[in-house]
Design a protein around this motif. Structure first.
Motif, PDB file in Angstrom:
ATOM      1  N   GLN A   1      25.594 -46.731  54.289  1.00 54.32           N
ATOM      2  CA  GLN A   1      24.852 -45.897  55.240  1.00 54.32           C
ATOM      3  C   GLN A   1      25.736 -45.050  56.152  1.00 54.32           C
ATOM      4  N   LYS A   2      27.006 -44.877  55.782  1.00 47.33           N
ATOM      5  CA  LYS A   2      27.890 -44.017  56.568  1.00 47.33           C
ATOM      6  C   LYS A   2      28.555 -43.007  55.648  1.00 47.33           C
ATOM      7  N   MET A   3      28.676 -41.776  56.140  1.00 50.23           N
ATOM      8  CA  MET A   3      29.367 -40.755  55.369  1.00 50.23           C
ATOM      9  C   MET A   3      30.854 -41.087  55.346  1.00 50.23           C
ATOM     10  N   ASP A   4      31.439 -41.110  54.153  1.00 48.94           N
ATOM     11  CA  ASP A   4      32.864 -41.404  54.060  1.00 48.94           C
ATOM     12  C   ASP A   4      33.653 -40.297  53.356  1.00 48.94           C
ATOM     13  N   TRP A   5      32.977 -39.209  52.960  1.00 50.79           N
ATOM     14  CA  TRP A   5      33.664 -38.077  52.325  1.00 50.79           C
ATOM     15  C   TRP A   5      32.724 -36.881  52.360  1.00 50.79           C
ATOM     16  N   HIS A   6      33.280 -35.701  52.531  1.00 52.32           N
ATOM     17  CA  HIS A   6      32.459 -34.490  52.413  1.00 52.32           C
ATOM     18  C   HIS A   6      33.333 -33.310  52.019  1.00 52.32           C
ATOM     19  N   ALA A   7      32.682 -32.309  51.460  1.00 54.25           N
ATOM     20  CA  ALA A   7      33.350 -31.064  51.082  1.00 54.25           C
ATOM     21  C   ALA A   7      32.325 -29.942  51.174  1.00 54.25           C
ATOM     22  N   SER A   8      32.836 -28.719  51.231  1.00 58.54           N
ATOM     23  CA  SER A   8      31.922 -27.574  51.233  1.00 58.54           C
ATOM     24  C   SER A   8      32.525 -26.431  50.422  1.00 58.54           C
ATOM     25  N   HIS A   9      31.665 -25.512  50.084  1.00 54.69           N
ATOM     26  CA  HIS A   9      32.026 -24.292  49.367  1.00 54.69           C
ATOM     27  C   HIS A   9      32.849 -24.575  48.111  1.00 54.69           C
ATOM     28  N   ASN A  10      33.987 -23.904  47.976  1.00 57.82           N
ATOM     29  CA  ASN A  10      34.791 -24.008  46.757  1.00 57.82           C
ATOM     30  C   ASN A  10      35.570 -25.312  46.636  1.00 57.82           C
ATOM     31  N   LYS A  11      35.456 -26.178  47.631  1.00 59.50           N
ATOM     32  CA  LYS A  11      36.110 -27.486  47.554  1.00 59.50           C
ATOM     33  C   LYS A  11      35.218 -28.509  46.851  1.00 59.50           C
ATOM     34  N   ILE A  12      34.014 -28.106  46.473  1.00 59.82           N
ATOM     35  CA  ILE A  12      33.121 -28.992  45.730  1.00 59.82           C
ATOM     36  C   ILE A  12      33.470 -28.855  44.259  1.00 59.82           C
ATOM     37  N   LYS A  13      34.270 -29.796  43.799  1.00 59.26           N
ATOM     38  CA  LYS A  13      34.754 -29.792  42.416  1.00 59.26           C
ATOM     39  C   LYS A  13      34.606 -31.190  41.832  1.00 59.26           C
ATOM     40  N   SER A  14      34.249 -31.244  40.572  1.00 62.10           N
ATOM     41  CA  SER A  14      34.139 -32.512  39.863  1.00 62.10           C
ATOM     42  C   SER A  14      35.437 -33.311  39.991  1.00 62.10           C
ATOM     43  N   LYS A  15      36.585 -32.642  39.877  1.00 59.15           N
ATOM     44  CA  LYS A  15      37.867 -33.356  39.924  1.00 59.15           C
ATOM     45  C   LYS A  15      38.115 -33.971  41.297  1.00 59.15           C
TER      46      LYS A  15
END
Length: 109
Positions: A88-102
């Protein structure tokens, strides 16, 4: 894909999460080309990991949930955005072009 579900309210989010301790949540813009690319990356990763839970919302249609996510995470709204939650806590996030499968794979590894 069974592990990819749309949520459009806090109730639907809570119901979708259920007892899952770990899940991904993608904030998607249906009109943004950058979001379309991130959506493809998200779907690629989801298709390779059937035992993980992948949720998404469409920011133009699910504004209240999008605002609630901003309050819960303390992360200013942008789209696209991707969050991972554990216990129930966010432990990672990304946005825009940093959203990559790898990058998702590296985080989970």
């Amino acid at each position: 894909m069974e592990n990819l579900m749309r949520v459009n309210s806090m109730d639907s989010l809570k119901q979708a999460v259920g007892s899952n301790q770990h899940y991904w949540l993608f904030k998607h813009s249906s009109t943004c080309p950058v979001s379309a690319g991130a959506w493809n990356e998200y779907n690629e990763y989801a298709s390779l990991h059937p035992n993980q839970l992948f949720l998404y919302l469409v920011v133009q249609e699910d504004r209240e949930l999008s605002k609630a996510i901003e309050e819960i995470t303390g992360i200013k709204h942008e789209s696209p955005q991707l969050f991972h939650f554990a216990s129930q806590k966010m432990d990672w996030h990304a946005s825009h072009n940093k959203i990559k499968s790898k990058f998702m794979k590296e985080f989970i590894a």
